[in-house]
Design a protein around this motif. Structure first.
Motif, PDB file in Angstrom:
ATOM      1  N   SER A   1       0.807  -1.222   0.000  1.00 19.55           N
ATOM      2  CA  SER A   1       0.000   0.000   0.000  1.00 19.55           C
ATOM      3  C   SER A   1       0.839   1.271   0.000  1.00 19.55           C
ATOM      4  N   GLY A   2       2.143   1.131   0.280  1.00 21.62           N
ATOM      5  CA  GLY A   2       3.023   2.295   0.383  1.00 21.62           C
ATOM      6  C   GLY A   2       3.323   2.696   1.809  1.00 21.62           C
ATOM      7  N   GLN A   3       2.630   2.103   2.781  1.00 23.99           N
ATOM      8  CA  GLN A   3       2.876   2.412   4.187  1.00 23.99           C
ATOM      9  C   GLN A   3       4.143   1.714   4.655  1.00 23.99           C
ATOM     10  N   GLU A   4       5.000   2.410   5.404  1.00 25.42           N
ATOM     11  CA  GLU A   4       6.211   1.808   5.937  1.00 25.42           C
ATOM     12  C   GLU A   4       6.042   1.574   7.432  1.00 25.42           C
ATOM     13  N   LEU A   5       6.333   0.340   7.852  1.00 26.34           N
ATOM     14  CA  LEU A   5       6.188  -0.049   9.247  1.00 26.34           C
ATOM     15  C   LEU A   5       7.521  -0.593   9.748  1.00 26.34           C
ATOM     16  N   GLU A   6       7.796  -0.336  11.032  1.00 29.59           N
ATOM     17  CA  GLU A   6       9.037  -0.802  11.615  1.00 29.59           C
ATOM     18  C   GLU A   6       8.796  -1.195  13.059  1.00 29.59           C
ATOM     19  N   GLY A   7       9.403  -2.318  13.476  1.00 30.76           N
ATOM     20  CA  GLY A   7       9.284  -2.750  14.868  1.00 30.76           C
ATOM     21  C   GLY A   7       7.902  -3.290  15.180  1.00 30.76           C
ATOM     22  N   ALA A   8       7.406  -2.994  16.366  1.00 36.65           N
ATOM     23  CA  ALA A   8       6.146  -3.567  16.836  1.00 36.65           C
ATOM     24  C   ALA A   8       4.975  -3.344  15.879  1.00 36.65           C
ATOM     25  N   PRO A   9       4.844  -2.168  15.241  1.00 39.95           N
ATOM     26  CA  PRO A   9       3.724  -1.993  14.300  1.00 39.95           C
ATOM     27  C   PRO A   9       3.766  -2.947  13.112  1.00 39.95           C
ATOM     28  N   ALA A  10       4.956  -3.525  12.806  1.00 36.72           N
ATOM     29  CA  ALA A  10       5.070  -4.464  11.685  1.00 36.72           C
ATOM     30  C   ALA A  10       4.709  -5.891  12.080  1.00 36.72           C
ATOM     31  N   ALA A  11       4.621  -6.161  13.387  1.00 42.69           N
ATOM     32  CA  ALA A  11       4.317  -7.516  13.864  1.00 42.69           C
ATOM     33  C   ALA A  11       2.946  -7.948  13.368  1.00 42.69           C
ATOM     34  N   GLY A  12       2.859  -9.161  12.848  1.00 42.96           N
ATOM     35  CA  GLY A  12       1.586  -9.726  12.427  1.00 42.96           C
ATOM     36  C   GLY A  12       1.052  -9.201  11.110  1.00 42.96           C
ATOM     37  N   LYS A  13       1.795  -8.356  10.412  1.00 46.52           N
ATOM     38  CA  LYS A  13       1.317  -7.805   9.152  1.00 46.52           C
ATOM     39  C   LYS A  13       1.549  -8.757   7.979  1.00 46.52           C
ATOM     40  N   LEU A  14       2.434  -9.728   8.164  1.00 45.20           N
ATOM     41  CA  LEU A  14       2.709 -10.704   7.125  1.00 45.20           C
ATOM     42  C   LEU A  14       2.180 -12.067   7.570  1.00 45.20           C
ATOM     43  N   MET A  15       2.319 -13.078   6.752  1.00 48.29           N
ATOM     44  CA  MET A  15       1.873 -14.452   7.069  1.00 48.29           C
ATOM     45  C   MET A  15       0.376 -14.509   7.355  1.00 48.29           C
TER      46      MET A  15
END
Length: 818
Positions: free
Chosen positions: A602-616
């Motif tokens: 989508s163009g949003q960049e996430l790093e650390g805890a906010p990125a947890a669970g966004k994949l798989m």
């Protein structure tokens, strides 16, 4: 003390209830409890056993079963529904982190508020077969040594899920349970002294001690089945079992199996001769277990009787261009058009000497044996110089085949891999939509996330080059729509791809480029040098095509460049053992977000805890079905990772080798191996330019802390893998075709092998052959996720010549017969 503290993942109890046969009462069915339960001298409140002659009591108050064993059981059993959660084996405690080789007899543990002591291993009961509807399951538990263990209660107290378990005292560090279980089924009189020692262990349950006393007193005559070279077990008789245990493992299996309501599972051929279970790890490693000076988590290779496939003698010779430029032996085979051709292949260099007993290609090519040979080479000046010159090509200031090429033809996508990277600068699949590339993967652009993971430097960098800090691994995560689950639905599943040497995910591979040129007069093939004016990385189009085929079949696909290559940081690119650990690191980071940065589609960049669970698909890494795919050097990485998951890993790349327990991802469904190296050093092909590889292997590990090629540990533990797919050229320099067949035969679950008339480098194969391999690979991956045990389209063959005959009459260009 060497046992790391952990927590109870599941606490389980249950009443006596009928088994699926409707008649047999049992306490094997347990349910998880979140309550604090009182643990008394006879067990947990709310727990019961049916036959108190055999089960329960002060010496069997609590049964502890490692959750990591479920991965192997998922491959063995059809009853995946029972294996979906802890409790399948009637255990009271389920954890991840300890197994029979890391727990010692007499270990005193703080379990919540209670104090317990390890009293004995488990003797599996025939009721396990009835519960699973699997004749032979109790036997398999005993064969494999995946038994779990029991505690006696020293101090009652409350226990609850999530409570800590910690080692308090270790009175017998030299007696891991794996050693005792191995001894229990050793029938060779040479172990009489060990039986006497075991019988004197005060912490061991009296029933086991009495067994060892009887063994020592009777001192049975005779040799182990494999003779003096290996401390193998003798097959036990049913009379032995009746004398030693009130209820032998499978004394009622025949009667029970008749009432299970389904056709019994076929017993694998290598087990059909056993009239009573033998402890399989003992046959290959009992001597090592008995010699242990301390309780350890070292993986114990599963004993395996290799399949005796015929290797018909070759009957012709044929010219091979890439990458041999030599005549090779082959088989004369009739083709579809009625003509005959000599089809060449590479054979194995090392053969067991006459009279050798044991698993030669495992036992003689271990890490220790390879390092011993390197030490001998170092004492010879000429040998040392020859091998050291080869090693220096992978050491500073050289870095053979590891030029970062992305951006050399088109500056779009060029980054500083060791610096701070803007993830938007990395090429995505859409870059390859334009002419002349027109790659199919471009259509996945809208569901592709750019990912960056954080990993430590490898031992070469830390210990020899004094490089500090972390490095970054970068690549793509491509979301899928879900894989056909075989029941009319779809399930999300993930494939993790590990590339070959020099492989760089986003490198340009021009469709008109050729990788080999042939001298028409001499027929000699010469490799084209890259990068050049049109191509940055040869073979990357093929790599992205395979990614896309999996994704189109519904798989999520994670593909990143290995450390030291392409988009990823780091100097050292050859330590495949370290790269296997990276697979588990990136899985953990997708769970937690720690060390992870993601540029979402989508163009949003996430790093650390906010990125947890966004994949798989929002699942945890131990939940989503996983397949590991590796090509060439990536097959080494994949092989090491499978070994770490199912058997445990060892730090062969460190000055002191230490071993750890299995990772225990029960959701890893299998491995996909292109141009495989997993059969290890023992199956080195017979060729002059390959003769020094094993000395190179030993020297890199011993002196430079780089585990490049696999030793025999991967092959030794392949019987624990659930499934495998091989794709291979007949004259592949990685390992002989015989080696690939041996590796294939060791895996007992779903498997397929596809061979082609070509070399190691698959980008040189005809397009039709790459398409054929890709189709079979996707079919295998889908079947693995569905839990199937066979592929209907797999070709049938019985010996090496028959396998060679499965190849179509399509050839790598420089080797086409004239």
């Amino acid at each position: 003390m060497t046992l790391a503290p952990m927590r109870i993942d599941a606490l389980l109890v249950g009443p006596v209830a009928p088994l699926p046969d409707g008649r047999t009462p049992s306490g094997i069915v347990k349910a998880p409890s979140d309550d604090a339960l009182w643990l008394s001298a006879t067990g947990l409140a709310g727990d019961a056993q049916a036959d108190l002659r055999i089960h329960g009591g002060p010496e069997k108050a609590v049964h502890h079963y490692p959750r990591e064993h479920y991965a192997a059981w998922s491959a063995w059993s059809r009853r995946h529904d029972l294996l979906a959660a802890p409790g399948a084996f009637g255990e009271n405690l389920s954890t991840v982190g300890w197994d029979e080789s890391s727990v010692c007899i007499g270990d005193v543990l703080r379990l919540g508020e209670a104090l317990v002591q390890v009293s004995q291993g488990r003797q599996p009961c025939w009721k396990l077969d009835v519960r699973f509807g699997e004749p032979g399951m109790a036997r398999e538990m005993q064969d494999s040594g995946r038994t779990g263990w029991y505690y006696r209660v020293l101090q009652p107290g409350a226990v609850q899920r999530g409570a800590a378990i910690a080692l308090v005292e270790r009175p017998h560090p030299e007696w891991p349970l794996s050693r005792l279980i191995a001894l229990l089924f050793a029938r060779d009189e040479r172990f009489a002294t060990e039986w006497e020692r075991a019988a004197e262990l005060p912490a061991l349950a009296e029933r086991w001690r009495a067994t060892f006393r009887r063994r020592a007193a009777s001192r049975p005559r005779g040799r182990s089945r494999t003779g003096h070279r290996a401390c193998a077990c003798q097959t036990r008789t049913r009379a032995d079992a009746r004398r030693e245990y009130p209820q032998p493992v499978d004394s009622r299996l025949t009667a029970q199996s008749a009432n299970m309501g389904h056709r019994p599972r076929e017993t694998p051929a290598h087990r059909r001769h056993m009239p009573f279970p033998t402890f399989r790890p003992a046959s290959a490693a009992i001597a090592a277990c008995i010699a242990l000076a301390a309780c350890t988590t070292a993986p114990t290779p599963t004993s395996f009787t290799p399949v005796a496939r015929a290797v018909p003698p070759t009957d012709c010779k044929a010219w091979v261009g890439t990458d041999r430029n030599a005549e090779l032996p082959g088989y004369t085979l009739r083709q579809a058009d009625g003509t005959s051709r000599c089809v060449p292949l590479l054979l194995t260099a090392a053969r067991p000497p006459a009279g050798y007993t044991g698993d030669f290609h495992v036992q003689e090519f271990t890490d220790a044996k390879l390092k011993e040979r390197w030490a001998a080479c170092k004492s010879d000046a000429a040998c040392f110089k020859r091998i050291n010159d080869q090693m220096q090509r992978c050491l500073p200031p050289n870095k053979e085949r590891a030029t970062r090429v992305t951006g050399m033809v088109d500056p779009v996508g060029k980054i500083d891999s060791d610096g701070q990277v803007n993830l938007r600068d990395i090429r995505k699949p859409g870059f390859f939509a334009k002419a002349p590339y027109n790659e199919a993967v471009a259509e996945a652009n809208g569901r592709t996330h750019v990912v960056e993971f954080t990993v430590p430097r490898d031992p070469l960098e830390r210990l020899k080059l004094n490089m500090q800090g972390d490095i970054k691994l970068r690549g793509w995560y491509v979301e899928g729509a879900g894989v056909d689950d075989g029941r009319g639905g779809r399930t999300r599943a993930l494939v993790i791809m590990s590339p070959g040497g020099g492989g760089q995910l986003t490198a340009i591979d021009h469709p008109d480029e050729v990788t080999v040129r042939v001298d028409p007069a001499t027929r000699r093939a010469t490799s084209v040098r890259f990068p050049n004016a049109t191509t940055e990385g040869p073979g990357m189009r093929f790599w992205r095509d395979h990614l896309h085929a999996l994704n189109r079949a519904g798989f999520d696909v994670l593909a990143y460049d290995r450390r030291g290559e392409g988009l990823s940081g780091g100097f050292s690119d050859t330590n495949t053992l370290e790269q296997s650990e990276d697979i588990f690191r990136v899985l953990a980071q997708m769970d937690s977000g720690r060390g992870l940065r993601v540029l979402m589609a989508s163009g949003q960049e996430l790093e650390g805890a906010p990125a947890a669970g966004k994949l798989m698909a929002g699942m945890k890494s131990r939940e989503i079905p996983l397949l590991l795919l590796g090509y060439s050097r990536g097959s080494m990485t994949t092989g090491w990772a499978m070994t770490k998951n199912y058997a445990g890993g060892c730090s062969y790349d460190m000055p002191t080798v230490q071993c750890s327990a299995p990772k225990g991802y029960a959701n890893i469904k299998g491995a996909i191996l292109y141009a495989s190296f997993v059969s290890g050093a023992g199956y080195l092909p017979e060729a002059p330019d390959l003769a020094d590889r094993n000395l190179f292997l030993g020297g890199m590990a011993a002196d430079n802390y780089v585990a490049f090629y696999p030793n025999s540990a991967v092959l030794a533990n392949m019987p624990k893998w659930p499934a495998v797919f091989f794709a291979k050229g007949l004259w592949d320099r990685a390992e002989s075709l015989e080696g690939t067949v041996v590796a294939y035969d060791r895996v007992r679950g779903l498997k397929d092998i596809v061979v082609s008339r070509g070399p190691h480098s698959m980008e040189t194969w005809p397009r039709q052959e790459l398409d054929r391999v890709r189709g079979r690979m996707v079919a295998f991956a889908t079947a693995a996720v569905q839990g199937r045990t066979a592929l209907p389209q797999a070709q049938q063959w019985t010996d090496l010549k028959g396998l060679v005959a499965t190849t179509p009459d399509l050839w790598e260009m420089s080797s086409q017969p004239r």
